[in-house]
Design a protein around this motif. Sequence first.
Motif, PDB file in Angstrom:
ATOM      1  N   UNK A   1       0.845  -1.188   0.000  1.00  0.00           N
ATOM      2  CA  UNK A   1       0.000   0.000   0.000  1.00  0.00           C
ATOM      3  C   UNK A   1       0.886   1.246   0.000  1.00  0.00           C
ATOM      4  N   UNK A   2       0.563   2.204  -0.874  1.00  0.00           N
ATOM      5  CA  UNK A   2       1.304   3.462  -0.938  1.00  0.00           C
ATOM      6  C   UNK A   2       0.692   4.427   0.082  1.00  0.00           C
ATOM      7  N   UNK A   3       1.554   4.954   0.964  1.00  0.00           N
ATOM      8  CA  UNK A   3       1.101   5.853   2.032  1.00  0.00           C
ATOM      9  C   UNK A   3       1.977   7.101   2.019  1.00  0.00           C
TER      10      UNK A   3
ATOM     11  N   UNK B   1     -10.629  -1.709   6.499  1.00  0.00           N
ATOM     12  CA  UNK B   1     -10.414  -0.935   7.724  1.00  0.00           C
ATOM     13  C   UNK B   1      -8.931  -0.914   8.111  1.00  0.00           C
ATOM     14  N   UNK B   2      -8.255  -2.013   7.858  1.00  0.00           N
ATOM     15  CA  UNK B   2      -6.821  -2.068   8.163  1.00  0.00           C
ATOM     16  C   UNK B   2      -6.062  -1.058   7.312  1.00  0.00           C
ATOM     17  N   UNK B   3      -6.367  -0.995   6.031  1.00  0.00           N
ATOM     18  CA  UNK B   3      -5.680  -0.049   5.157  1.00  0.00           C
ATOM     19  C   UNK B   3      -5.978   1.390   5.554  1.00  0.00           C
ATOM     20  N   UNK B   4      -7.253   1.668   5.889  1.00  0.00           N
ATOM     21  CA  UNK B   4      -7.628   3.027   6.284  1.00  0.00           C
ATOM     22  C   UNK B   4      -6.923   3.436   7.579  1.00  0.00           C
ATOM     23  N   UNK B   5      -6.901   2.537   8.546  1.00  0.00           N
ATOM     24  CA  UNK B   5      -6.232   2.844   9.818  1.00  0.00           C
ATOM     25  C   UNK B   5      -4.746   3.074   9.606  1.00  0.00           C
ATOM     26  N   UNK B   6      -4.135   2.275   8.716  1.00  0.00           N
ATOM     27  CA  UNK B   6      -2.712   2.425   8.439  1.00  0.00           C
ATOM     28  C   UNK B   6      -2.416   3.789   7.827  1.00  0.00           C
ATOM     29  N   UNK B   7      -3.255   4.224   6.894  1.00  0.00           N
ATOM     30  CA  UNK B   7      -3.052   5.549   6.285  1.00  0.00           C
ATOM     31  C   UNK B   7      -3.151   6.643   7.336  1.00  0.00           C
ATOM     32  N   UNK B   8      -4.121   6.513   8.251  1.00  0.00           N
ATOM     33  CA  UNK B   8      -4.293   7.544   9.279  1.00  0.00           C
ATOM     34  C   UNK B   8      -3.122   7.597  10.253  1.00  0.00           C
ATOM     35  N   UNK B   9      -2.627   6.448  10.646  1.00  0.00           N
ATOM     36  CA  UNK B   9      -1.526   6.419  11.621  1.00  0.00           C
ATOM     37  C   UNK B   9      -0.240   6.951  11.007  1.00  0.00           C
ATOM     38  N   UNK B  10       0.116   6.456   9.805  1.00  0.00           N
ATOM     39  CA  UNK B  10       1.362   6.884   9.172  1.00  0.00           C
ATOM     40  C   UNK B  10       1.269   8.336   8.721  1.00  0.00           C
TER      41      UNK B  10
ATOM     42  N   UNK C   1       8.143   1.028  13.778  1.00  0.00           N
ATOM     43  CA  UNK C   1       7.177   0.057  13.247  1.00  0.00           C
ATOM     44  C   UNK C   1       6.435  -0.671  14.364  1.00  0.00           C
ATOM     45  N   UNK C   2       7.108  -0.929  15.477  1.00  0.00           N
ATOM     46  CA  UNK C   2       6.452  -1.625  16.586  1.00  0.00           C
ATOM     47  C   UNK C   2       5.345  -0.755  17.178  1.00  0.00           C
ATOM     48  N   UNK C   3       5.606   0.519  17.289  1.00  0.00           N
ATOM     49  CA  UNK C   3       4.581   1.441  17.789  1.00  0.00           C
ATOM     50  C   UNK C   3       3.394   1.509  16.838  1.00  0.00           C
ATOM     51  N   UNK C   4       3.672   1.499  15.540  1.00  0.00           N
ATOM     52  CA  UNK C   4       2.589   1.508  14.551  1.00  0.00           C
ATOM     53  C   UNK C   4       1.782   0.218  14.636  1.00  0.00           C
ATOM     54  N   UNK C   5       2.465  -0.908  14.827  1.00  0.00           N
ATOM     55  CA  UNK C   5       1.772  -2.196  14.987  1.00  0.00           C
ATOM     56  C   UNK C   5       0.777  -2.149  16.146  1.00  0.00           C
ATOM     57  N   UNK C   6       1.221  -1.606  17.268  1.00  0.00           N
ATOM     58  CA  UNK C   6       0.365  -1.550  18.449  1.00  0.00           C
ATOM     59  C   UNK C   6      -0.831  -0.631  18.218  1.00  0.00           C
ATOM     60  N   UNK C   7      -0.592   0.535  17.597  1.00  0.00           N
ATOM     61  CA  UNK C   7      -1.687   1.461  17.333  1.00  0.00           C
ATOM     62  C   UNK C   7      -2.692   0.855  16.350  1.00  0.00           C
ATOM     63  N   UNK C   8      -2.193   0.170  15.331  1.00  0.00           N
ATOM     64  CA  UNK C   8      -3.061  -0.454  14.335  1.00  0.00           C
ATOM     65  C   UNK C   8      -3.874  -1.585  14.955  1.00  0.00           C
TER      66      UNK C   8
END
Length: 305
Positions: free
Chosen positions: A72-74, A112-121, A133-140
């Motif tokens: 996914x491009x973010x 929903x996973x893709x949308x959440x990933x775009x919002x977090x990054x 990346x570990x912090x992003x994993x936990x937030x996702x």
Amino acid sequence: MWGTITLIIIILVIALVLLNMVKIITQPDRGVVITLGKYNKTLTPGFHLIAPFISHVIRVSTAQTPVDLDEQIVITKDNAEISVKISLKYHVTNIEDFVFKNEDSVRSMTQDTRASLRGIIGNKELNEVLNGTEEINQALFSGLSDVTAGYGLNVDRVNIDSVNPSKDIQDSMNKLLKATRERDAAIATAEGKSKSITLENEANNQALLATNTAQNTALVNSATAKATAIHTEADAQAYRVAKLDAALKGSSQNYFISQNIAAFKELAKSDANTVIMPNSTIDSLGTIPAIAKAFRSADHTTNQD
């Protein structure tokens, strides 16, 4: 003949009915029975009979299922374009919700996973994404757990498999990394030379100090030896003088007179015409009878002349 055909038809109908009635659910699946288009019941693993022709079974696996999402491009907060690939694992927790509340629960979870990933990054800068990346994993994972609960499934784990910046950004990062390495290498070389010079100076100083110490020690030892020799010689000389003085004190007056006579004998052999002597020596010679007589004869002859 018609009887045989009828029997065959009856057997086929019975077989067809049995095929529609008998359902075997294997572990770890569950079976959702739909009767006349309406939910009837949920079948657990094992042998079951259902109403033929008006009922059918939807099989749902309750085992943990892995899903690999496409890259996914973010866009990051600092407008850096990165390609992210993630994978996740889920399992069905509510059979009815999974089947009836969403037409495709797995697809909805993926979206929903893709949308959440775009919002977090999108709220993080590039360096934060690359190093967090570990912090992003936990937030996702936290965000998906609340959203996917309504789909009758639960996300067990989310992994960011790769984060790849665009080619332009990667080239810039490589140049920066190369420059950083060259700078670190130059600093390390300079520090190495500085330490080498410092160690060499310390070694030279220690060698010079050791040499000076040795020379000082040698000088001190030499001076001590000379002083000891002088002191010993002075003690010996004082001992000789003391012995001689003691010997002279124990000698008689005749010894000194004898010494004077011996000295006169030596003077008589020399070419000297004049001898200067102290009065005390002459007086001591006068005490010798022969010499005293010689002196008187000499005086008498002088008076006649």
